[in-house]
Design an enzyme around this catalytic site. Structure first.
Site, PDB file in Angstrom:
ATOM      1  N   ASP A  67       0.820  -1.214   0.000  1.00  0.00           N
ATOM      2  CA  ASP A  67       0.000   0.000   0.000  1.00  0.00           C
ATOM      3  C   ASP A  67       0.856   1.268   0.000  1.00  0.00           C
ATOM      4  O   ASP A  67       2.074   1.222   0.216  1.00  0.00           O
ATOM      5  CB  ASP A  67      -0.961  -0.003   1.193  1.00  0.00           C
ATOM      6  CG  ASP A  67      -0.298  -0.464   2.498  1.00  0.00           C
ATOM      7  OD1 ASP A  67       0.940  -0.418   2.590  1.00  0.00           O
ATOM      8  OD2 ASP A  67      -1.025  -0.870   3.416  1.00  0.00           O
ATOM      9  N   ASN A 134      -7.383  -2.318  14.290  1.00  0.00           N
ATOM     10  CA  ASN A 134      -8.782  -2.549  13.897  1.00  0.00           C
ATOM     11  C   ASN A 134      -8.924  -3.776  13.002  1.00  0.00           C
ATOM     12  O   ASN A 134      -9.979  -3.998  12.419  1.00  0.00           O
ATOM     13  CB  ASN A 134      -9.337  -1.308  13.190  1.00  0.00           C
ATOM     14  CG  ASN A 134      -8.588  -1.000  11.884  1.00  0.00           C
ATOM     15  OD1 ASN A 134      -7.672  -1.728  11.515  1.00  0.00           O
ATOM     16  ND2 ASN A 134      -8.983   0.062  11.209  1.00  0.00           N
ATOM     17  N   HIS A 136      -7.174  -4.316  10.197  1.00  0.00           N
ATOM     18  CA  HIS A 136      -6.879  -4.134   8.770  1.00  0.00           C
ATOM     19  C   HIS A 136      -5.622  -4.904   8.375  1.00  0.00           C
ATOM     20  O   HIS A 136      -4.708  -5.087   9.176  1.00  0.00           O
ATOM     21  CB  HIS A 136      -6.825  -2.653   8.360  1.00  0.00           C
ATOM     22  CG  HIS A 136      -5.638  -1.871   8.811  1.00  0.00           C
ATOM     23  ND1 HIS A 136      -5.678  -0.512   9.059  1.00  0.00           N
ATOM     24  CD2 HIS A 136      -4.336  -2.223   9.039  1.00  0.00           C
ATOM     25  CE1 HIS A 136      -4.486  -0.098   9.409  1.00  0.00           C
ATOM     26  NE2 HIS A 136      -3.655  -1.104   9.412  1.00  0.00           N
ATOM     27  N   GLU A 141      -9.660  -1.691   5.308  1.00  0.00           N
ATOM     28  CA  GLU A 141     -10.249  -1.278   6.575  1.00  0.00           C
ATOM     29  C   GLU A 141     -11.537  -2.049   6.848  1.00  0.00           C
ATOM     30  O   GLU A 141     -12.152  -2.573   5.908  1.00  0.00           O
ATOM     31  CB  GLU A 141     -10.536   0.227   6.535  1.00  0.00           C
ATOM     32  CG  GLU A 141      -9.306   1.101   6.282  1.00  0.00           C
ATOM     33  CD  GLU A 141      -8.405   1.254   7.520  1.00  0.00           C
ATOM     34  OE1 GLU A 141      -8.336   0.326   8.355  1.00  0.00           O
ATOM     35  OE2 GLU A 141      -7.762   2.308   7.638  1.00  0.00           O
TER      36      GLU A 141
END
Ligand code: F6R
Length: 239
Positions: A67, A134, A136, A141
Site C-alpha cells: 500500500d 482494527n 486491517h 479497513e
C-alpha cells in the site's frame, strides 16, 4: 494457521527474516509481498544484516508493497516509498521493486495498473503482513464487504490516529491510500503475518479464532491454506 510464539520483538524479527531468507534460497526468483509500519522494521534490519554477510541474495527477487498513502510525494519521508528505500531497498539488491504510486495523476488507473503488475509477475510467493489495531491488513479497513482488487480507500479514523505517530500532527496524515485488495493478498501462495506488543493481543485473538467478517478484515486469513503468524509474548498472550 500456523502460530509461532517468540519471547520478544527481536526474536520475532529474526524468525520472520529467516522464513523470508529460506523462501528466497528455495526460489531465488521469488515474488515477495512487503509491508511497512513499525512491525516489519526489525525483519528488514535482519535481512539487511544477512545480505551483508552473503547469507541471502535478492538479485532475482521482485517485491510488491501492499500500500501507499494517496496522494503523497515519493520524496516525503512519510511515504511508504521513502520508508522502503530507507529501511530496505537501498541496502540490498532486490531486482524489481513496486509500490503503488502516490503521485499518480489518476488513482483509479493506478489501482488497475498495480493489480495488473502483480498478476503479470506471476503472483506473490510470500506476502509479509502486519495487522492494524482494527484488524486491517494492507489498508483494507473494516467494511461491510471484502474489497477484492487493489483499490483507493478512505482510511479509518483509528488508522489515522494510529499512524499519526509518524507525522508532525494528526491532521497531516493523508486521509486516503491505495491498497492491494483482499483477493490480491489472498492469492499469495504463502502469508506471513507479524504482530508485536500487548496492543495487538485482542485483534490477534479475533483474527485467529473470531468470526470471519469484513468488520475484521484479517479474519479472512482463517480461510487461506498457508498462513504463518508470528507473535511475541505480548501480542500472543490471549491465544
Ligand atoms: C503497512 C500496512 C498496515 C500495517 C498495520 C500495522 O504496509 O499495510 O496494514 O501493517 O497498520 O502497522 P504497525 O506495524 O505500525 O503496527
Amino acid at each position: 494457521m500456523k502460530i509461532i510464539k517468540e519471547a520478544n520483538y527481536e526474536a520475532l524479527s529474526k524468525k520472520s527474516a529467516e522464513i523470508i531468507r529460506a523462501q528466497v534460497s528455495e526460489n531465488p526468483a521469488s515474488v515477495l509481498g512487503l509491508a511497512t509500519g513499525s512491525t516489519p522494521t526489525g525483519t528488514y534490519e535482519e535481512l539487511v544484516r544477512m545480505y551483508k554477510q552473503g547469507a541471502v541474495d535478492f538479485a532475482k527477487v521482485s517485491a510488491f508493497n501492499l500500500d501507499e498513502y494517496f496522494p503523497i510525494k515519493k520524496s516525503s519521508d512519510q511515504s511508504y516509498d521513502y520508508f522502503m528505500k530507507q529501511q530496505f531497498f537501498r541496502h540490498v539488491n532486490v531486482a524489481k521493486t513496486f509500490i503503488p504510486n502516490g503521485e499518480a495523476p489518476d488513482y483509479a488507473a493506478e489501482c488497475e495498473n498495480y493489480e495488473k503488475q502483480v498478476a503479470e509477475s506471476g503472483g506473490i510467493d510470500l506476502q509479509l503482513l502486519g495487522i492494524g489495531n482494527n484488524g486491517h491488513i494492507g489498508f483494507n479497513e473494516p467494511n461491510d464487504y471484502f474489497p477484492a482488487a487493489t483499490h483507493y480507500v478512505m482510511l479509518d479514523e483509528s488508522t489515522i490516529k494510529a499512524n499519526a505517530r509518524f507525522f508532525a500532527n494528526e491532521s497531516d496524515v493523508p486521509r486516503h491510500a491505495i491498497t492491494m485488495g483482499i483477493r490480491t493478498i489472498f492469492k499469495a501462495k504463502k502469508i506471513l503475518l507479524l504482530a508485536s506488543g500487548a496492543g495487538k493481543a485482542e485483534i490477534v485473538k479475533q483474527m485467529v479464532s473470531g468470526k470471519i467478517t469484513p468488520q475484521n478484515p484479517s479474519s479472512i486469513l482463517q480461510l487461506h491454506p498457508d498462513v504463518t503468524i508470528i507473535v511475541d509474548n505480548d501480542a500472543g498472550r490471549l491465544l
